[in-house]
Design a protein around this motif. Structure first.
Motif, PDB file in Angstrom:
ATOM      1  N   MET A   1      19.215  53.948 113.304  1.00 52.67           N
ATOM      2  CA  MET A   1      18.081  53.671 112.316  1.00 52.67           C
ATOM      3  C   MET A   1      18.285  54.675 111.170  1.00 52.67           C
ATOM      4  O   MET A   1      19.434  55.502 111.263  1.00 52.67           O
ATOM      5  CB  MET A   1      16.690  54.122 113.064  1.00 52.67           C
ATOM      6  N   GLY A   2      17.311  54.693 110.320  1.00 51.53           N
ATOM      7  CA  GLY A   2      17.450  55.383 108.862  1.00 51.53           C
ATOM      8  C   GLY A   2      16.944  54.271 107.824  1.00 51.53           C
ATOM      9  O   GLY A   2      18.131  53.611 107.386  1.00 51.53           O
TER      10      GLY A   2
ATOM     11  N   HIS B   1      14.600  51.176 118.722  1.00 54.10           N
ATOM     12  CA  HIS B   1      13.564  52.258 118.989  1.00 54.10           C
ATOM     13  C   HIS B   1      13.918  53.024 120.096  1.00 54.10           C
ATOM     14  O   HIS B   1      13.101  53.964 120.315  1.00 54.10           O
ATOM     15  CB  HIS B   1      12.208  51.446 119.108  1.00 54.10           C
TER      16      HIS B   1
ATOM     17  N   LYS C   1       1.155  51.242 109.478  1.00 56.35           N
ATOM     18  CA  LYS C   1       0.755  49.918 108.713  1.00 56.35           C
ATOM     19  C   LYS C   1      -0.627  50.182 108.188  1.00 56.35           C
ATOM     20  O   LYS C   1      -0.990  51.334 108.364  1.00 56.35           O
ATOM     21  CB  LYS C   1       0.685  48.831 109.452  1.00 56.35           C
TER      22      LYS C   1
ATOM     23  N   GLU D   1      21.318  51.252 109.414  1.00 55.84           N
ATOM     24  CA  GLU D   1      20.658  50.313 109.444  1.00 55.84           C
ATOM     25  C   GLU D   1      20.298  49.860 107.885  1.00 55.84           C
ATOM     26  O   GLU D   1      20.112  48.685 107.439  1.00 55.84           O
ATOM     27  CB  GLU D   1      19.376  50.090 110.098  1.00 55.84           C
TER      28      GLU D   1
ATOM     29  N   ILE E   1      12.452  60.542 112.228  1.00 54.27           N
ATOM     30  CA  ILE E   1      13.616  60.793 112.839  1.00 54.27           C
ATOM     31  C   ILE E   1      14.905  60.579 111.637  1.00 54.27           C
ATOM     32  O   ILE E   1      15.987  60.979 111.895  1.00 54.27           O
ATOM     33  CB  ILE E   1      14.109  59.536 113.838  1.00 54.27           C
ATOM     34  N   ASP E   2      14.299  60.045 110.586  1.00 52.84           N
ATOM     35  CA  ASP E   2      15.365  59.800 109.370  1.00 52.84           C
ATOM     36  C   ASP E   2      15.875  60.942 108.734  1.00 52.84           C
ATOM     37  O   ASP E   2      16.697  61.018 108.064  1.00 52.84           O
ATOM     38  CB  ASP E   2      14.722  58.729 108.306  1.00 52.84           C
TER      39      ASP E   2
HETATM   40  O1  F6P Z   1      11.070  55.800 109.584  1.00 49.45           O
HETATM   41  C1  F6P Z   1      11.269  55.858 110.751  1.00 49.45           C
HETATM   42  C2  F6P Z   1      12.000  54.717 111.397  1.00 49.45           C
HETATM   43  O2  F6P Z   1      12.205  54.400 112.976  1.00 49.45           O
HETATM   44  C3  F6P Z   1      13.228  54.182 110.521  1.00 49.45           C
HETATM   45  O3  F6P Z   1      14.255  54.761 111.106  1.00 49.45           O
HETATM   46  C4  F6P Z   1      12.939  52.454 110.782  1.00 49.45           C
HETATM   47  O4  F6P Z   1      13.724  51.753 109.714  1.00 49.45           O
HETATM   48  C5  F6P Z   1      11.560  52.216 110.869  1.00 49.45           C
HETATM   49  O5  F6P Z   1      10.987  53.467 111.158  1.00 49.45           O
HETATM   50  C6  F6P Z   1      10.970  51.232 112.066  1.00 49.45           C
HETATM   51  O6  F6P Z   1       9.809  51.031 111.698  1.00 49.45           O
HETATM   52  P1  F6P Z   1       9.117  49.981 112.911  1.00 49.45           P
HETATM   53  O7  F6P Z   1       8.699  50.940 114.089  1.00 49.45           O
HETATM   54  O8  F6P Z   1       7.960  49.693 112.255  1.00 49.45           O
HETATM   55  O9  F6P Z   1       9.671  48.951 113.400  1.00 49.45           O
END
Ligand code: F6P
Length: 380
Positions: free
Chosen positions: A184-185, A284, A79, A237, A141-142
């Motif tokens: 995730m992704g 996460h 952020k 996702e 991770i993506d």
């Molecule tokens: O880009 C990495 C990632 O883990 C994505 O797969 C996921 O959509 C996003 O970050 C989640 O972010 P946050 O930690 O802000 O919830």
């Protein structure tokens, strides 16, 4: 060996397993081989916006027990974009110059930035504007960053998602259920397709391939016709509704995040087939915990190579994994070439060859006429 350098290192964007392994390798190479000073910058560029800058001199002692440690000892943020940074009075300001001034104030000769596409684009912009010698290490991770086959964190995330699928098989079979795993992704389906193949999923839904609920349901019914009493679905996702809307959840602090496509599919599958469904959102868990051996290996090789690039004065480059080697590429090309799952690529072909439904018609099974239109609640 040239004059003693002082380099900075930071981690930026979402954390993942393997970041500390990369920090360890950077510190080890920079101090052990070149006798440089290494400053860890806390919470990405946010550490440079503190008065005084929030930094930590890293020593060889700091590398103890770091290889297997999850998260990042430097902290991170996804952020507070420095070009539109939220100020205490509610306004937003471009803090680029403050970051550049803090960097030069620390007497740094070069900066190693560990990040994904968004973070590296921001860091490169700042570096270009401020005459900062930047070397990048890819992490996400993506696994959607261009010009590298692998980024730190991806393998660990796939391992965790695969283990989740392994576990779901047993409970699915015991209860005759359709189990849906949402992984995730943010934009890409790499975790879903890799874990889906490795974890024996029956259906894999990724944003790169348009799907239809009917096709998914037909494939589940075809499994039942063959005598299977359960099915395993994995969905990324970032997959939208059938009609193309993103599925998001608004959380506290008005944050809008991806999430919910697993339940969306579950509701439609239950409605169309009568099957009992359950949804697991892995979240996460995919980013936390110890890095896999492969992530430790890649992170270590990347860390060493990044320091060597600085020693060779080859900056504005990103270390990259290609054909079993670490090479380097211009950061600009890595962030310009987003890497989605190739719908014509080996993984998609493999999944299709293994009879996995990808939600489209490509290898949609014919349903024998003896199969009832609807499942009973229990698929037996
Ligand atoms: O880009 C990495 C990632 O883990 C994505 O797969 C996921 O959509 C996003 O970050 C989640 O972010 P946050 O930690 O802000 O919830």
């Amino acid at each position: 060996m040239g004059e003693k350098k002082r380099i900075g290192i930071l981690t930026s964007g979402g954390d993942c397993a393997g970041l500390n392994a990369a920090i360890r390798a950077v510190v080890y190479r920079a101090i052990g081989t070149y006798d440089w000073d290494v400053l860890g910058i806390m919470r990405s560029t946010q550490g440079l916006l503190q008065q005084p800058p929030e930094v930590k001199q890293l020593t060889l002692a700091d590398t103890d027990c770091l290889l297997s440690r999850g998260g990042t000892i430097l902290g991170t943020t996804n952020k507070g974009n420095p070009f539109a940074f939220p100020m205490p009075d509610g306004s937003v300001a471009d803090r680029t110059e403050a970051i550049i001034a803090a960097y030069h104030g620390l007497g740094l000769d070069a900066l190693i930035g560990i990040g994904g596409d968004g973070s590296l684009a921001i860091l490169r912009h700042i570096a270009q504007q401020g005459g900062i010698k930047l070397v990048a290490i890819p992490k996400t991770i993506d696994n959607d960053l261009g010009s590298t086959e692998r980024s730190i964190g991806f393998d660990s995330a796939v391992n965790i998602a695969t283990e989740a699928l392994d576990r779901l098989h047993f409970t699915a079979a015991s209860h005759s259920r359709v189990m849906i795993l949402e992984v995730m992704g943010r934009d890409a389906g790499h975790i879903a397709i890799c874990a889906g193949i490795s974890g024996g999923a029956d259906v894999i839904v990724i944003p790169e391939i348009n799907y239809s609920i009917d096709t998914i349901c037909n494939s589940i019914q075809a499994l039942k016709a063959k005598g299977r009493n359960f099915a395993i679905v994995v969905v990324a996702e970032a997959v939208c509704t059938e009609s193309g809307e993103k599925i998001t959840q608004t959380h506290a602090l008005s944050q809008c995040r991806l999430g919910g496509v697993g339940q969306y599919l579950a509701d439609h599958i239950s409605a169309k087939t009568g099957a009992e469904t359950r949804v697991t959102v892995l979240g996460h868990v995919q980013r936390g915990g110890m890095p896999s051996p492969l992530d430790r290996l890649i992170a270590t090789a990347f860390g060493v190579a990044a320091v060597d690039l600085i020693a060779e004065d080859r900056c504005d480059r990103m270390v990259s994994w290609q054909h079993r080697q670490v090479v380097s590429v211009p950061i600009e090309s890595a962030i310009a070439h987003y890497q989605a799952v190739d719908p014509q690529g080996t993984l998609v072909k493999t999944a299709r060859a293994m009879g996995i439904c990808l939600g489209d018609e490509a290898n949609s099974p014919a349903i024998p006429s003896t199969v009832p239109d609807q499942f009973n609640v229990a698929m037996v």
